[in-house]
Write a protein that holds these residues in place. Structure first.
Motif, short mmCIF file in Angstrom:
data_model
loop_
_atom_site.label_atom_id
_atom_site.label_comp_id
_atom_site.label_asym_id
_atom_site.label_seq_id
_atom_site.Cartn_x
_atom_site.Cartn_y
_atom_site.Cartn_z
N GLY A 328 0.83 -1.21 0.00
CA GLY A 328 0.00 0.00 0.00
C GLY A 328 0.86 1.25 0.00
O GLY A 328 2.08 1.18 0.20
N HIS A 329 0.19 2.38 -0.28
CA HIS A 329 0.86 3.68 -0.19
C HIS A 329 0.04 4.54 0.77
O HIS A 329 -1.19 4.46 0.78
N TYR A 330 0.69 5.36 1.55
CA TYR A 330 0.01 6.21 2.54
C TYR A 330 0.34 7.67 2.26
O TYR A 330 1.39 7.99 1.70
N SER A 331 -0.57 8.56 2.72
CA SER A 331 -0.31 9.97 2.41
C SER A 331 0.63 10.62 3.42
O SER A 331 1.18 11.68 3.16
N GLY A 332 0.84 10.01 4.60
CA GLY A 332 1.78 10.59 5.57
C GLY A 332 2.68 9.52 6.17
O GLY A 332 2.29 8.35 6.26
N TYR A 333 3.88 9.93 6.60
CA TYR A 333 4.82 8.97 7.21
C TYR A 333 4.26 8.45 8.53
O TYR A 333 4.27 7.25 8.80
N GLN A 334 3.73 9.38 9.36
CA GLN A 334 3.19 8.94 10.65
C GLN A 334 1.99 8.03 10.44
O GLN A 334 1.82 7.04 11.16
N GLU A 335 1.18 8.36 9.43
CA GLU A 335 0.01 7.51 9.12
C GLU A 335 0.49 6.10 8.76
O GLU A 335 -0.05 5.10 9.23
N MET A 336 1.55 6.03 7.96
CA MET A 336 2.08 4.73 7.58
C MET A 336 2.61 3.98 8.82
O MET A 336 2.31 2.79 9.01
N LEU A 337 3.33 4.69 9.69
CA LEU A 337 3.86 4.04 10.90
C LEU A 337 2.73 3.45 11.74
O LEU A 337 2.84 2.36 12.28
N THR A 338 1.63 4.20 11.83
CA THR A 338 0.51 3.77 12.67
C THR A 338 -0.29 2.65 12.05
O THR A 338 -0.68 1.71 12.74
N LYS A 339 -0.55 2.76 10.75
CA LYS A 339 -1.49 1.82 10.13
C LYS A 339 -0.88 0.48 9.71
O LYS A 339 -1.58 -0.52 9.64
N VAL A 340 0.40 0.49 9.40
CA VAL A 340 1.00 -0.78 8.93
C VAL A 340 1.20 -1.72 10.13
O VAL A 340 1.66 -1.29 11.19
N GLN A 341 0.85 -2.97 9.94
CA GLN A 341 1.08 -3.96 11.01
C GLN A 341 2.49 -4.52 10.83
O GLN A 341 2.69 -5.55 10.17
N TRP A 342 3.45 -3.82 11.41
CA TRP A 342 4.86 -4.15 11.18
C TRP A 342 5.20 -5.56 11.67
O TRP A 342 6.11 -6.20 11.15
N GLU A 343 4.45 -6.02 12.68
CA GLU A 343 4.77 -7.35 13.24
C GLU A 343 4.43 -8.47 12.26
O GLU A 343 4.75 -9.64 12.51
N LYS A 344 3.81 -8.10 11.12
CA LYS A 344 3.49 -9.13 10.12
C LYS A 344 4.67 -9.40 9.17
O LYS A 344 4.61 -10.28 8.32
N TYR A 345 5.73 -8.56 9.27
CA TYR A 345 6.82 -8.66 8.28
C TYR A 345 8.14 -9.10 8.90
O TYR A 345 8.34 -9.02 10.12
N GLY A 346 9.06 -9.53 8.04
CA GLY A 346 10.40 -9.88 8.48
C GLY A 346 10.53 -11.35 8.84
O GLY A 346 9.58 -12.14 8.71
N VAL A 347 11.72 -11.70 9.30
CA VAL A 347 12.01 -13.08 9.71
C VAL A 347 12.48 -13.02 11.16
O VAL A 347 13.39 -12.26 11.49
N VAL A 348 11.82 -13.78 12.03
CA VAL A 348 12.23 -13.77 13.44
C VAL A 348 12.64 -15.19 13.83
O VAL A 348 11.87 -16.14 13.63
N ASN A 349 13.84 -15.30 14.37
CA ASN A 349 14.40 -16.61 14.74
C ASN A 349 14.27 -17.63 13.62
O ASN A 349 13.84 -18.76 13.83
#
Ligand code: SF4
Ligand code: SF4
Length: 474
Positions: A328-349
């Motif tokens: 997705g694309h967001y209109s503000g950086y803070q909006e993106m920080l708040t709305k994206v579920q960051w815990e859904k991404y990356g590789v952990v252990n």
């Protein structure tokens, strides 16, 4: 010092400020893409394909400057597309420098010399003659171009130009030595132009960095030779990152080239093998990035992705979750920080939270993790300080042998198009007719200064396939 003190201080103060404020997520580097138009069509570049429907769009200058203010990253990497095609690039650089940011101009190098000639014309006085002589002796400018610089008039002097400053680096895209680089960018002569632009930049007093993507087929010895050669040119630093099969590139590889993406992009295991010597390279050459990220690349530790620390802003807004993937694309950086579920991404252990992240170890997701102390291990801070404040590796001695190894393609008549011609005309190559390379205008040539040296895409892809076949049968 490995990096200029003022720059290190700026970045360290930014981190300390946010740590004291306990800011959970903040930007370290803004990837600013003012446009996606490019004069090249590099193999594996997802950008010009993902944004193929908005190649003519550009982010207005004010909006670019506003994006930098909004996320307040101390470093801005102006990329694209080819940012030197952006009509207001000089004003953009000047505006970001005024904001006090450290800039990296990520370029394929093809328009750098033109921009530096504009600078020389703007500042011309007879005292510049020794520099012009050096440039002429090195064949980095022509007599005609020197005359234009000398005739510097009011218009040339008033022009906003890209001036050398310790706050800015040219960041030139170089993916290997001549043959490989020209093959990846799908145009002969690009490596040579990059080298000439780097030499000119150093004579003019600019700081120069290079950025390299390592692919599945990249020969590690070649990368080491590339670093030696670039170091002999007194390049100030290098960014290196594994290539990755993120969505747009993956789709393009399958659709356009009919390939299995695993044949082209790196898996995690392959990345670790390719980067096994990264820590030695970090000692011998000025590799940008933390030693913690280098340990991660070498397979000596795990890190958690911090893609929010290197946000991307482009014609569609703030791109999430990262430079590579687009959900997705967001209109503000803070909006993106708040709305994206960051815990859904990356590789952990070792477990991918999103299957698309499984093999990712890229710089834009994991290098900030090293600087921010994510997955902190005792001694990490000391390692980072020692690396940054340690002495800068000396330039590798230049030699005719090294230059000979670097120019192993079109310069010695072994360009990829020459091989393709031979491959196509050989009996083993099948019924294909004589090679005809047409300099057709590319679909995005209408943009300022843009031209494309590749012929019709499917023809080029056939050629690339035939080079490989020819090599196999050698
Ligand atoms: S130079 Fe190559 S990698 Fe960079 S934007 Fe253009 S096509 Fe993509
Ligand atoms: S691991 Fe991070 S940087 Fe890599 S693809 Fe996933 S979100 Fe993007």
């Amino acid at each position: 010092m490995r990096f200029p003190f003022a720059l290190t201080k700026k970045i360290a103060s930014h981190i300390i400020k946010h740590k004291l404020r306990k800011t959970p997520k903040f930007a370290m580097v803004l990837q600013l893409e003012p446009l996606h138009t490019c004069n090249l069509t590099c193999t594996g570049c997802g950008r010009i394909r993902e944004y193929s429907t908005s190649l003519k769009d550009m982010v207005p200058l004010e909006q670019c400057l506003q994006a930098a203010m909004e996320c307040d990253a101390p470093m801005v990497s102006i990329c694209g597309g080819e940012p030197l095609i952006y009509p207001k690039i000089e004003e953009l650089i000047a505006g970001l420098l005024e904001q006090g940011r450290v800039l990296y101009i990520c370029t394929n190098g093809m328009f750098m010399r033109k921009k530096m000639r504009d600078y020389l014309a703007a500042v011309y006085s007879p005292e510049l003659e020794p520099k012009l002589k050096k440039l002429l002796d090195g064949k980095l400018i022509s007599e005609k171009e020197a005359e234009v610089i000398r005739k510097s008039d009011d218009a040339a002097k008033k022009k906003v130009v890209i001036r050398p400053t310790k706050w800015m680096y040219w960041n030139v895209h170089v993916d290997g030595l001549e043959f490989t680089h020209d093959l990846i960018v799908e145009r002969e002569g690009v490596f040579k132009e990059c080298v000439e632009a780097i030499k000119m930049a150093k004579i003019c007093g600019y700081q120069v960095a290079t950025n390299t993507t390592v692919y599945r087929e990249t020969d590690v010895q070649e990368i080491e030779d590339m670093f030696k050669y670039l170091s002999s040119l007194e390049v100030d630093g290098h960014t290196i990152s594994p290539g990755y099969d993120y969505d747009a590139a993956k789709k393009d590889m399958v659709k356009r080239l009919g390939k299995d993406p695993k044949q082209f992009f790196l898996t995690r295991d392959m990345t670790r093998q390719k980067f096994a010597k990264i820590q030695d390279w970090g000692k011998a050459f000025t590799i940008f990035g933390t030693p913690v990220y280098q340990e991660f690349l070498a397979g000596k530790r795990e890190l958690t992705c911090t893609a929010w620390a290197i946000p991307t802003f482009n014609v569609k807004g703030w791109k999430a979750p990262c430079y590579l993937m687009t959900d997705g694309h967001y209109s503000g950086y803070q909006e993106m920080l708040t709305k994206v579920q960051w815990e859904k991404y990356g590789v952990v252990n070792g477990v991918a939270r999103d299957p698309r992240c499984e093999h990712c170890m890229v710089h834009c997701g994991y290098d900030p993790s090293g600087a921010l102390g994510t997955n902190y291990q005792s001694g990490d801070n000391w390692k980072n300080i020692k690396y940054n404040f340690g002495s800068k590796p000396k330039p590798f001695p230049s030699s005719p042998e090294l230059a000979k190894r670097a120019f192993n393609g079109v310069t010695i008549g072994k360009g990829h198009l020459a091989e393709a011609k031979a491959a196509i005309n050989s009996p083993a190559a099948g019924a294909r007719g004589a090679f005809s390379h047409k300099e057709e205008p590319h679909q995005h040539e209408s943009h300022v200064g843009s031209s494309c040296g590749t012929s019709e895409t499917s023809e080029r892809d056939d050629l690339l396939a035939k080079i490989k076949d020819a090599k196999k049968s050698e």
